[in-house]
Design a protein around this motif. Sequence first.
Motif, mmCIF file in Angstrom:
data_model
loop_
_atom_site.group_PDB
_atom_site.id
_atom_site.type_symbol
_atom_site.label_atom_id
_atom_site.label_comp_id
_atom_site.label_asym_id
_atom_site.label_seq_id
_atom_site.Cartn_x
_atom_site.Cartn_y
_atom_site.Cartn_z
ATOM 1 N N ASP A 230 2.503 7.548 2.333
ATOM 2 C CA ASP A 230 2.692 8.614 1.348
ATOM 3 C C ASP A 230 2.129 8.111 0.020
ATOM 4 N N ILE A 231 1.077 8.763 -0.482
ATOM 5 C CA ILE A 231 0.419 8.285 -1.707
ATOM 6 C C ILE A 231 0.830 9.085 -2.934
ATOM 7 N N ARG A 232 1.813 9.970 -2.793
ATOM 8 C CA ARG A 232 2.287 10.729 -3.940
ATOM 9 C C ARG A 232 3.195 9.865 -4.819
ATOM 10 N N THR A 233 3.258 10.230 -6.093
ATOM 11 C CA THR A 233 4.102 9.486 -7.035
ATOM 12 C C THR A 233 5.569 9.693 -6.697
ATOM 13 N N ARG A 234 6.305 8.589 -6.625
ATOM 14 C CA ARG A 234 7.718 8.656 -6.253
ATOM 15 C C ARG A 234 8.566 7.941 -7.301
ATOM 16 N N PRO A 235 9.769 8.462 -7.588
ATOM 17 C CA PRO A 235 10.644 7.817 -8.584
ATOM 18 C C PRO A 235 11.486 6.706 -7.962
ATOM 19 N N VAL B 270 11.130 4.148 -12.843
ATOM 20 C CA VAL B 270 9.674 4.043 -12.755
ATOM 21 C C VAL B 270 9.144 5.105 -11.796
ATOM 22 N N LEU B 271 7.939 5.563 -12.079
ATOM 23 C CA LEU B 271 7.208 6.457 -11.172
ATOM 24 C C LEU B 271 6.024 5.671 -10.627
ATOM 25 N N SER B 272 6.018 5.461 -9.301
ATOM 26 C CA SER B 272 5.014 4.574 -8.712
ATOM 27 C C SER B 272 4.276 5.262 -7.566
ATOM 28 N N ARG B 273 3.103 4.731 -7.277
ATOM 29 C CA ARG B 273 2.291 5.171 -6.135
ATOM 30 C C ARG B 273 1.390 4.008 -5.727
#
Length: 282
Positions: free
Chosen positions: A74-79, A100-103
């Motif tokens: 899953d390459i979407r930004t996740r919290p 943080v919001l990471s991908r």
Amino acid sequence: MAGGGQAAVSFLTRMATVAAGIGVAASAASASLYTVDGGERAVIFDRLRGVLPKTEAEGTHFLVPILQKPFIFDIRTRPHSFSSTSGTKDLQMVSLTLRVLSRPDVDRLPDIFNSLGLEYDEKVLPSIGNEVLKAVVAQFNADQLLTERPHVSALVRESLTQRAREFNIVLDDVAITHLAYGPEFAQAVEKKQVAQQEAERSRFLVARADQERRAAIVRAEGESEAARLISEATTIAGNGLIELRRIEAAKEIAGVLARSPNVSYIPAGDNGQMLLGLNAAR
């Protein structure tokens, strides 16, 4: 009749074989196809060559059954949120919560899979987040974390972004969402505020006393100047000024007596003089 029965059995056998072949072909076709949904990328593991360097985008793709297997990222930004208790420069303990919001870095997905696997973020972000928070908080005093919070957040964001890059993780946002001190620090802050209020009160009292002292000096100087002027006027005019002051005092006393209810005027005789008498106490 026997020949007809054998023909029917042979036909059914052939049909079963064809159906089995079709089933096998369908299964093989299904096993050789996989789908990548939107917001995902696939990494292919080959039993002969290992993890292939190329990632697959959205859509339906072919692979070699048994030899190859797809792993979906899953390459979407996740919290992600995690907390840390750190010590400040002045040895106060403070609890912080970081969001943080990471991908993942899409171009480095094969490397991420080789080194960390699919759960790369859960393995990396909490550890480097705590490390960065402790390192940054140790540079500031406890009160500076409040007064310089934007600067602290910027340092955390910069440091954490650099550390995450080492693991091929991209951070789109880093923010401190909660900051709390221990009870000892809260008591120290309260005592400091009380001391500051007492100091302000003392400064006010000193300033008021200074103003009163200056006012007394001004009054004394004014009275001294008035006495000097009166002395000079007496020297120049002789007894005239004294007589004038005596007349003014007599007028003032007469006015006071005239307004008093305990004073009455009684005729004293034919010469027109008036005697002043006080009424008896009631």
